[in-house]
Enzyme design. Sequence first.
Site, mmCIF file in Angstrom:
data_model
loop_
_atom_site.group_PDB
_atom_site.id
_atom_site.type_symbol
_atom_site.label_atom_id
_atom_site.label_comp_id
_atom_site.label_asym_id
_atom_site.label_seq_id
_atom_site.Cartn_x
_atom_site.Cartn_y
_atom_site.Cartn_z
ATOM 1 N N TYR A 184 0.835 -1.194 0.000
ATOM 2 C CA TYR A 184 0.000 0.000 0.000
ATOM 3 C C TYR A 184 0.867 1.238 0.000
ATOM 4 O O TYR A 184 1.803 1.363 0.753
ATOM 5 C CB TYR A 184 -0.942 0.034 1.215
ATOM 6 C CG TYR A 184 -1.721 1.317 1.217
ATOM 7 C CD1 TYR A 184 -2.706 1.511 0.264
ATOM 8 C CD2 TYR A 184 -1.420 2.347 2.073
ATOM 9 C CE1 TYR A 184 -3.394 2.694 0.207
ATOM 10 C CE2 TYR A 184 -2.106 3.525 2.014
ATOM 11 C CZ TYR A 184 -3.095 3.712 1.079
ATOM 12 O OH TYR A 184 -3.753 4.895 1.009
ATOM 13 N N TRP A 186 2.673 5.157 -0.826
ATOM 14 C CA TRP A 186 3.574 6.065 -0.130
ATOM 15 C C TRP A 186 4.915 5.417 0.186
ATOM 16 O O TRP A 186 5.632 5.856 1.075
ATOM 17 C CB TRP A 186 2.925 6.613 1.146
ATOM 18 C CG TRP A 186 1.686 7.395 0.867
ATOM 19 C CD1 TRP A 186 0.411 7.056 1.209
ATOM 20 C CD2 TRP A 186 1.582 8.631 0.164
ATOM 21 N NE1 TRP A 186 -0.476 8.009 0.763
ATOM 22 C CE2 TRP A 186 0.216 8.989 0.129
ATOM 23 C CE3 TRP A 186 2.506 9.485 -0.442
ATOM 24 C CZ2 TRP A 186 -0.246 10.152 -0.496
ATOM 25 C CZ3 TRP A 186 2.045 10.640 -1.052
ATOM 26 C CH2 TRP A 186 0.695 10.968 -1.071
#
Length: 848
Positions: A184, A186
């Site tokens: 996930y 970032w």
Amino acid sequence: MSGLSRRSLFTAAAAAGLASAVPEAGAGVVPSRGGIRLEDNPAARASGAQFQPDPMPAPELPLSNTFSLGKSTINEGEVITASRWGVVRAHVQGGKMTHLTPFEHDYAPTPNLNGLCELPYSPSRIRYPMVREGYLKEGPASRSRRGDEKFVRVSWDKALQLVSDEMKRVYGTYGPSAVFGRSYGWMSTGKINAAINLQQRLLNLCGGFIRCENSYSTAAIGKIMPYIVGKADPRCTSWDVVLEKSERVVLWGCDPLVTNDIDWVTTIHNGAGYFRALKAKGTKTISVNPVQTDTAEFLGSEWIAPRPGTDCAMMLGMIYELETSGKADHAFLEKYTYGWKEFRAYVMGDSDGVKKTPEWAEKQCGVPASRIVSLAHELQEHRTMLMVGWGIQRIQYGEQPHWMAYALASVLGQIGLPGGGIGTNYHYSNGGSPAAFGPFLGGIGGGVKPVRPVTLPWKGSETIPVARFAECFLHPGKTIDFNGRKVTYPEVRLVMWAGGNPFAHQPDTMKLERAWKKPETVVVTDTVWTATARHADIVLPAATVFEHNDITNIGTYTNDGIVAMQQAIEPQWESKPDYWIFSQLAKRMGCEAQFTEGLDEMGWIRRVYEAARAMGGRMNVALPDFETFWKKGYVMFDVRPEDRSYVAWEKFRADPKANPMGSESGLIQLFSPKIAGYGYSDCKGHPAYFEPTEGVNTRTKAHPLALMACKSRYRMHSQLDGTVSHSFANIEDREPCWINPADAKARGIANGDIVLVKNDRGAVLAGAYVTERIMPGVVVLHHGAWFDPQNLEEGRIDVHGNSNTLTMDVPTSSLACGNIASTALVEVTKWTKPLPRVSVYEQPPRAA
């Protein structure tokens, strides 16, 4: 395509059809810290960044590894690179990075440069390949001790062999439906060492994996917006138009000066110049938020504070007032919306017996009915831009606020007018700043076909909502409703996670800790010892952005240019670039040739740049050859006048039949027959107010305070929490807990006290920050503090202050199944017992 956000699909500036005029630029350029600004127009007329003379090119940088004393300290140099916080120049002495300076074209350099510079040398850095002691001896049979055991240092060959052997076992025994491959977002920016793409590319070559839908940032809005307007993330009206035409700017549930500090790729913080200009012009701004935000403080905004989760009630009161006073724009509603009749019946109480009067709204949201009435008329009487953030959709029933906001904007009738209407990404990646005209970069594709044979049938659904993965781990075979379809959870045996920290963003962290013990093997690839890495079986140390070469775009929405990410230092300790790690795993899985396509790191960088250069040629935008680009370090694109004057939905307003929206009716959908047909009790066919299960209106004696989890200015989600950045805010090494003076006084709490924040799901220790900037009855723990659970006499407590330890792990609704970050009831009490030491910033215990 309409359901994809720019996070999923980086939209080329060339694809936008934009129009109108641009204000004349100001008299000159005024230097500011690390960059520039124009006195009366924050962006240059011809480009997104006003250029200064190029700095002298950096000399070749001799690199040195962790234990080497390196070169002489007078052997100096600098390189250009990029992070989520912006483009920077890294300064190196003797092979060690000493400091960072902002890019000369950055309008508002991040305050987190010191934390970024410390990242490669952080005390929490993952230094070596590590394996949990019990896993090394017993394998998956030891998984119940995951998160509680010491780690053993192993060689890279040993670690990679353990991972590849386990991949072969799980794929061969259970098939790809037993593999959960998640990275996930970032992770480190860059198109080549992108952990998401690399891990998914590897797993797809091996046969596939369980996919996830949604993001933790935009699950609810991303699902509801295609129903409303046919796009998940529609483009906002240009800031230049807002500055010229808007008479009121409403910042509803957002704090752009905090959240625009980061970008999905990298940034030059264009939006900061516009906020400076907005303040200088004196345009009235109104902040609707339980918290007085940094942005509101800077602008001097009027602060209206509804209770958390009650925004829809406040908007309904405004809509009722406009309708009953004859101020609703019926001409707009008739021509440009579908379903006003059904929605009006709800507003007027015809369908449910409850009139949504301002007085009714006051009882729900706490805002005086008189201000609800006057605000409705104020916005109707002035050209108004509603800037609506994403925080208000990370709550229970999070699909409703943006649907209701579009309903309010439709009743005001200003959608498609210059300076009027609504925008939903002004707070993110400097949305609203005009898009430059130039090519964009591709990357290493993750969506490749398998080369290893798939012989076992798939069990369960191939895709699940990302925020439901803990439920999936706990309850394989369970079937749920999701956006008009049924989803059945597969049984997860192998988890591979890279470049993310679910122990920060997944609700109900204590529940996640229990769920995390269910899969047979967990492999984590990361740079630092997050709680996720500490709860892994095998940990692979990845290099930071400063320790490898890469390349990226500047600006998710703005596409300001392309920047070279030049290596500043050698990978510290035994860390390796993500591309190397996954290439080595591909080699052991027998698919190295297909994974690398015969290219090394620099080969891929050159390939994606040359592809962008060819695209530029087709757009008549000339890019330099690769060698020239790499030596200079960046190329910037110009902004066209028609892009500066872009007005959202202008063409739709001019002719809705010729320019329909992508919704069911081609109009703004105030009633959706499709959603109504799903029959969901928690998401009706029209926008509605649902009272939160846990909120100010449902407070109890045991848990009388509502929790909000805002974004921190000192980190991005949990990134940088293991660096000096946390020292700016932490109190006695704990995350601050904002509390109103009245609530603090009632509990005998003073500034700087350590407090216990608790409910039935979990408990955290935090440092009290007593402030008028939070409304009574509400407390704030900023999102992203590293989870540090310890067993104390009072039970298992997160001694550092992770907000999600306290939140509910239930879906926003059956439509989006999104995550909930700010719906929780808690009690706060002064902690008077011995203070446990925060250990999460240190190396985990290592076996001898």
